[in-house]
Design an enzyme around this catalytic site. Sequence first.
Site, mmCIF file in Angstrom:
data_model
loop_
_atom_site.group_PDB
_atom_site.id
_atom_site.type_symbol
_atom_site.label_atom_id
_atom_site.label_comp_id
_atom_site.label_asym_id
_atom_site.label_seq_id
_atom_site.Cartn_x
_atom_site.Cartn_y
_atom_site.Cartn_z
ATOM 1 C CB ALA A 54 -4.079 -13.178 36.031
ATOM 2 C CB ALA A 55 -2.889 -16.158 40.943
ATOM 3 N NE ARG A 83 -15.411 -10.731 45.243
ATOM 4 C CZ ARG A 83 -14.674 -9.640 45.430
ATOM 5 N NH1 ARG A 83 -15.241 -8.528 45.824
ATOM 6 N NH2 ARG A 83 -13.371 -9.658 45.228
ATOM 7 N NE ARG A 131 -24.174 -27.570 9.993
ATOM 8 C CZ ARG A 131 -24.266 -28.838 9.559
ATOM 9 N NH1 ARG A 131 -25.225 -29.169 8.701
ATOM 10 N NH2 ARG A 131 -23.415 -29.737 9.961
ATOM 11 C CE1 TYR A 155 -26.892 -29.702 5.032
ATOM 12 C CE2 TYR A 155 -27.135 -31.847 3.978
ATOM 13 C CZ TYR A 155 -26.416 -30.969 4.777
ATOM 14 O OH TYR A 155 -25.217 -31.359 5.309
HETATM 15 C C1 UD1 Z 1 -7.946 -5.110 45.117
HETATM 16 C C2 UD1 Z 1 -7.248 -4.123 46.051
HETATM 17 C C3 UD1 Z 1 -8.206 -2.967 46.332
HETATM 18 C C4 UD1 Z 1 -8.625 -2.324 45.014
HETATM 19 C C5 UD1 Z 1 -9.184 -3.350 44.036
HETATM 20 C C6 UD1 Z 1 -9.341 -2.730 42.676
HETATM 21 C C7 UD1 Z 1 -5.737 -5.383 47.523
HETATM 22 C C8 UD1 Z 1 -5.545 -5.930 48.885
HETATM 23 N N1 UD1 Z 1 -6.907 -4.751 47.303
HETATM 24 O O1 UD1 Z 1 -9.077 -5.631 45.807
HETATM 25 O O2 UD1 Z 1 -7.575 -2.000 47.143
HETATM 26 O O3 UD1 Z 1 -9.569 -1.306 45.264
HETATM 27 O O4 UD1 Z 1 -8.294 -4.475 43.894
HETATM 28 O O5 UD1 Z 1 -10.023 -3.571 41.772
HETATM 29 O O6 UD1 Z 1 -4.835 -5.480 46.716
HETATM 30 N N2 UD1 Z 1 -4.867 -12.015 42.843
HETATM 31 C C9 UD1 Z 1 -3.843 -12.940 42.724
HETATM 32 N N3 UD1 Z 1 -3.499 -13.673 43.816
HETATM 33 C C10 UD1 Z 1 -4.090 -13.533 45.022
HETATM 34 C C11 UD1 Z 1 -5.152 -12.594 45.142
HETATM 35 C C12 UD1 Z 1 -5.508 -11.835 44.036
HETATM 36 O O7 UD1 Z 1 -3.252 -13.086 41.649
HETATM 37 O O8 UD1 Z 1 -3.691 -14.244 45.953
HETATM 38 C C13 UD1 Z 1 -5.258 -11.224 41.653
HETATM 39 C C14 UD1 Z 1 -6.662 -11.502 41.193
HETATM 40 O O9 UD1 Z 1 -6.666 -12.533 40.220
HETATM 41 C C15 UD1 Z 1 -7.101 -10.168 40.606
HETATM 42 C C16 UD1 Z 1 -6.266 -9.153 41.359
HETATM 43 O O10 UD1 Z 1 -5.212 -9.858 41.977
HETATM 44 O O11 UD1 Z 1 -6.799 -10.068 39.238
HETATM 45 C C17 UD1 Z 1 -7.094 -8.424 42.421
HETATM 46 O O12 UD1 Z 1 -7.621 -9.367 43.331
HETATM 47 P P1 UD1 Z 1 -9.079 -9.232 43.933
HETATM 48 O O13 UD1 Z 1 -9.301 -10.368 44.859
HETATM 49 O O14 UD1 Z 1 -10.066 -8.995 42.871
HETATM 50 O O15 UD1 Z 1 -8.888 -7.893 44.808
HETATM 51 P P2 UD1 Z 1 -9.996 -6.883 45.301
HETATM 52 O O16 UD1 Z 1 -10.661 -7.437 46.494
HETATM 53 O O17 UD1 Z 1 -10.831 -6.472 44.173
HETATM 54 CA CA CA Z 2 -11.005 -7.064 42.020
#
Ligand code: UD1
Ligand code: CA
Length: 457
Positions: free
Chosen positions: A9-10, A15, A332, A365
């Site tokens: 979740a980092a 987008r 309220r 009121y």
């Molecule tokens: C990723 C997968 C893809 C998959 C998709 C599903 C990879 C390379 N790709 O792509 O194959 O189909 O999820 O939804 O794994 N995150 C971090 N640190 C980072 C990058 C990401 O914690 O440095 C976390 C994001 O917060 C997110 C999750 O990892 O919760 C996925 O990252 P995101 O960038 O959304 O990956 P996708 O491009 O969707």
């Molecule tokens: Ca994703």
Amino acid sequence: MDLATVILAAGKGTRMKSKLPKVLHHVCGSSMLSYVLDAALGAGVSRIIVVVGCGAEQVAHEVAGRAQIVHQAEQLGTAHALLQAAPSLSDFNGQLLVLCGDTPLIESGTLVELIQSHRSTGAAATVLTASLEDPSGYGRVVRDNQGSVVKIIEQKDASPEEQQIREVNTGIYCFKTEGLFADLSGLAANNAQGEYYLTDIIEINARRGKGIGAVTLADPLEVKGINDRVQLAEAEGYMRGRILRDLMFSGVTVLDPRRAFVDRKVQVGRDTIIYPDTIIEGDTVIGEDCIIGPGVRLVNAVVGNGVSIQYSVVSESSLEDGCSIGPFSHLRPGNSLGRQVKIGNFSEVKQSVVGDGSKVSHLSYVGDATIGKDVNIGAGTITCNYDGRNKYPTRIDDGVFIGSNTNLVAPVKIGAGSVTGAGSTITKDVPAGSLAVERSKQKIIPGWSSRDKHKKD
Ligand code: UD1
Ligand code: CA
């Protein structure tokens, strides 16, 4: 327990085009991350680690007390994110469930299925996959002639043929921890995005001849990753439908499910009817046999049985059985209404206690007031609770009748059973059982309209 979970979740969620970290965006009133956390807890995982980075403090706060936090200082990719959990898991040698914070629709049952399959095959890694009509944006699952998974290729790195594949990686996996972190630290970032891809672990293990398991979901909606606000709205729509269906199956009537919006944590009792254009938010609890709507917004309200609310807003207030609110009233925060209280027709009530059977029926009121039982507040009554600097209380005891268009200049007390005359401005306390009138005597000027200057011709 030989099962731990890491939630990634980092990421910033570029987008989303938002100041808020992506995983904190809400779906039906709860953050995406909290859904994922609940799904993991529901699957029986007790050890949960959340990798935070962008908006770390806010994200950590969201899961405080429910998960361990590790930091990813720079967002170098999903593999790098998972690697940050290694020090916390140095004593751990079981199975690792990896989830993404941006798949809020995932259900516990699916995770249980994945974990069970992973255990039964003994694979080094098991990936949850789904077949999508439109797989764009997702990593594609590449299988060999025998149908075994050989790798996952990201859309941006995929050949035109690979892009035709409709089976996608959901971003949810189970790994054997043994050797996993060593493999992660050995990865390179030579791909289109220059990131360390967690998905590369699949290819590495497949090459070694270690079986890769795959569980394919029948209902792909559940694993939709949310990357932008269009997808966020889709998730909202799906979750809303799920919540309303659950309510309907539990005995609540929803007149038009397209026009009712109920947050995930809301509770509604049997035989309550939800009319259209109604939004029920936060931790609102509604009893049985209520009529809610049309045109109602409830925020963290506690509503008893047999309550009717129409065309009104109620925030952070509690209403006991049989109350009737609206049309066009605003409660309220901070109100506590007893049984059978009526607040209606363009009235505003704030931070007040209203006793059983009392009525504020028209155009009033009421603020910072403590109103006893069976009190009638006449039309157009105003508690003048604010002198421009401070707020003052008004007390109205049991059985009082406040005449129409009374100004109650606080602080002021009206004793039990008293009456105030219509149009009075009450500035002094009124003892119990008395009549208080404050207005000039009515003058009559006979023949006024027949005087010369008022004649029309
Ligand atoms: C990723 C997968 C893809 C998959 C998709 C599903 C990879 C390379 N790709 O792509 O194959 O189909 O999820 O939804 O794994 N995150 C971090 N640190 C980072 C990058 C990401 O914690 O440095 C976390 C994001 O917060 C997110 C999750 O990892 O919760 C996925 O990252 P995101 O960038 O959304 O990956 P996708 O491009 O969707
Ligand atoms: Ca994703």
